[in-house]
Design a protein around this motif. Structure first.
Motif: not given
Length: 517
Positions: A460-468
Motif C-alpha cells: 500500500i502506497g502513500e495515496n492508498a494509506r491516506r485514504m485508509l
C-alpha cells in the motif's frame, strides 16, 4: 383538527408512541401536533442517519415500529444508509417525510425532489398522502404494511395535507393478517433431505428463528439429526449466552466461509436467504455453498418460523424433551494483562456482560472474537448492522436503549464507523440512556486494508494509506464524547480497561471508553 393531528392519533391508537425526528419547515404543523400529544415520546437526532438507525434498533427490540420524521428529500437521503440496514433486518419502521404543499411543487423550489424515487429502494411500501381526508387511511395502510410482513415503510406528508382541516376521528386498532400457515409440503421436503444427508446437512436461522425459544427447537433438531446450525454473517437480533443454543456464524472472509460450508450437502433456510459473498473477488466464488448443494427453504420472512421449526421437529420425530447442545462455562483462559488488545477487550466484555444486556456490535474487524465468546456470557441480545452500511452502531444502541429502558446496552464500535453517526452520542446524553460505548481506536479502516489484500494489492502506497488510515490528526474520542455531553475516559492497558468497564457497568447513563489498540 388538522391532518397532522389525525396522523398522530392513528399512530398512537396503534401503539406507535415513539417518534425519532429531525424536522424542518415543512413538518412544523406535524411538530405542533406532536406537541399536543404528550403520550408520544419525541426523540431528536442531530443527523437523519441517527434517526433512522435508532428507529431500527427500537424495532428490533420491540417487534413494532417507531415513527421517524424527516425533512423533504434531502433529509430522507441523509437517513437512507440506515434505512438500508433496517430493510435488510426486516425491521418495521414508519418514515414520515414532509414535503412542500402540493400546489407549491410545480414551482420547483430549492428543496423539491423526487421523494418517491429516493424512498423506494430502501422501503417495501411508499405512499404520498393525497390530502387531509387521506391522512387516516394512508397512515393505517402504512402501519399495516410495516408489520405484514415487517419492513420499512415511507409515508410522504405534504404540508397542506398536514395543516388542512380534517374531520374529527376516533381511530381504532388496525387489523393485521395472521402469518400464513406452515407449509407442510416444505416441512416434509426438508425432513426428507435431512434424513438423506446424515452429518452433511446445515440449517441457517435468522429473524424470529434466532430467538431463544425457536433456537431451542433448532438445537434439538441439530442434536438429534446431526444438523449443523449456522447464523448469517450479519445478525439482526439473536438471543445468546449461557444455557442457550449457539449457532456458528458464517465467517465474513470468502475462503473461510466456503471452508465452513464445504461439506454441506443440504442447506435449510429458516427466515433468510442463501448466504453469498459480500463482494466479488477475482477467482473466488460468489456463492458460498457448493453448486451441487441442495438449498431448501423451510419458512421465509413473514411466515411463522417458530411453528415451522416445531413442525419440522415433529416430522423428524424429535421429542421436545430431547436436550439441545447449549453453551455453558467459559473455556479456561488466563486474564490478559499489559497493553490492550482486541481479544482482551472481547474477553473482558464477554465475562463482565450483565444479564439481559443488549449488545450492538459494529466493531467490524476489531471484535471478531466476541461473538464466539458471547455464547458463554450471561444471557443477552446481540445485534449487528445487517446491510453492510457502516454508521449503524451508535444509533442502534440509542434505539435499543429507548426500547428497553431497564436493560444495559453495550455498543462495540469501530472508530471509523462511529464517526459516521457520532451525533448519536448527543441523543444518548439528552435522553440519559444507559449505554456503554466501547470504541476500538486503531485509527484506521482496518477492514479496507484487508480488502486491498483480497484484491491482490499487498503493498500500500502513500495515496492508498491516506485514504485508509485515520491518523494525522488522530481522533480524540474522549473529547468528542465530552463535547456531546457523554462522560468518557481512555484505556491503553488491560487493567485500565477492566477498571473503566467495571465503573461504567456499575452506574446508569451513557459512558464512552476509548480503547487504544
Amino acid at each position: 383538527m388538522n391532518g397532522a393531528d389525525v396522523l398522530c392519533d392513528v399512530l398512537l391508537a396503534n401503539d406507535v408512541n415513539v417518534c425519532f425526528a429531525n424536522p424542518g419547515t415543512s413538518e412544523m404543523h406535524f411538530v405542533a401536533a406532536l406537541d399536543r400529544k404528550p403520550s408520544m415520546r419525541c426523540v431528536l437526532g442531530l443527523f437523519e442517519g441517527v434517526v433512522t438507525g435508532a428507529a431500527d434498533g427500537y424495532a428490533r427490540m420491540t417487534d413494532r415500529p417507531a415513527a421517524t420524521l424527516l425533512h423533504t428529500g434531502p433529509g430522507l437521503a441523509n437517513g437512507l444508509a440506515n434505512m438500508h440496514n433496517a430493510r435488510r433486518a426486516f425491521s418495521p419502521m414508519i418514515n414520515i417525510v414532509g414535503d412542500h404543499a402540493s400546489y407549491h411543487l410545480p414551482l420547483d423550489a430549492p428543496l423539491t425532489s423526487d421523494i418517491e424515487g429516493l424512498a423506494a429502494p430502501m422501503s417495501k411500501w411508499v405512499r404520498r398522502i393525497g390530502g387531509p381526508a387521506d391522512v387516516q387511511p394512508a397512515t393505517e395502510a402504512a402501519f399495516r404494511a410495516s408489520l405484514t410482513p415487517p419492513g420499512v415503510t415511507t409515508l410522504i406528508l405534504p404540508a397542506d395535507a398536514a395543516w388542512g382541516d380534517a374531520d374529527a376521528v376516533s381511530p381504532g386498532k388496525v387489523e393485521l393478517a395472521s402469518p400464513p400457515a406452515v407449509d407442510i409440503d416444505a416441512v416434509r421436503a426438508v425432513a426428507t433431505a435431512i434424513r438423506a444427508a446424515p452429518g452433511r446437512a446445515g440449517m441457517i436461522v435468522r429473524g424470529r428463528a434466532a430467538r431463544a425459544d425457536a433456537l431451542e427447537i433448532a438445537g434439538q433438531i441439530s442434536a438429534a439429526c446431526d444438523v449443523r446450525l449456522f447464523s448469517e454473517v450479519l445478525i439482526a437480533r439473536m438471543q445468546r449466552g449461557r444455557g442457550r443454543v449457539a449457532p456458528t456464524r458464517i465467517p465474513y472472509p470468502v475462503d473461510a466461509a466456503t471452508a465452513a460450508l464445504r461439506d454441506i450437502d443440504v442447506l435449510v433456510l429458516v427466515g433468510g436467504k442463501e448466504p453469498v459473498a459480500f463482494f466479488a473477488y477475482p477467482g473466488k466464488p460468489g456463492r458460498l455453498v457448493r453448486d451441487d448443494c441442495q438449498v431448501l427453504t423451510l419458512a421465509a420472512h413473514g411466515q411463522d418460523l417458530h411453528a415451522a421449526l416445531e413442525a419440522l421437529g415433529d416430522e423428524l420425530g424429535v421429542r421436545q424433551s430431547q436436550p439441545a447442545l447449549v453453551a455453558s462455562a467459559f473455556p479456561e483462559e488466563a486474564t490478559p494483562t499489559g497493553s490492550l488488545t482486541e481479544d482482551a477487550i472481547a474477553l473482558s466484555v464477554a465475562k463482565k456482560l450483565p444479564g439481559d444486556a443488549i449488545v450492538c456490535d459494529e466493531a467490524v474487524t476489531s471484535a471478531r472474537r466476541f461473538f464466539a465468546l458471547s455464547a458463554f456470557a450471561a444471557p443477552h441480545d446481540y445485534m449487528m448492522g445487517t446491510g453492510g452500511s457502516i454508521g449503524g452502531g451508535i444509533p442502534l444502541a440509542t434505539g435499543a436503549a429507548i426500547a428497553c429502558p431497564g436493560r444495559k446496552v453495550i455498543n462495540l464500535e469501530a472508530d471509523g464507523s462511529g464517526m459516521y453517526t457520532v451525533q448519536g452520542l448527543w441523543t444518548q446524553a439528552r435522553e440519559k440512556l444507559d449505554v456503554v460505548t466501547i470504541v476500538f481506536s486503531n485509527r484506521t479502516y482496518a477492514i479496507l486494508h484487508g480488502e486491498m489484500r483480497n484484491v491482490g494489492v499487498n503493498a500500500i502506497g502513500e495515496n492508498a494509506r491516506r485514504m485508509l488510515d485515520l491518523d494525522h490528526p488522530a481522533l480524540d474520542w474522549v473529547s468528542l464524547a465530552k463535547g456531546m455531553g457523554v462522560e468518557a475516559a481512555r484505556a491503553d492497558t488491560c487493567e485500565r480497561f477492566d477498571a473503566l468497564l467495571d465503573a461504567a457497568l456499575s452506574r446508569r447513563g451513557p459512558f464512552l471508553i476509548e480503547a487504544i489498540i
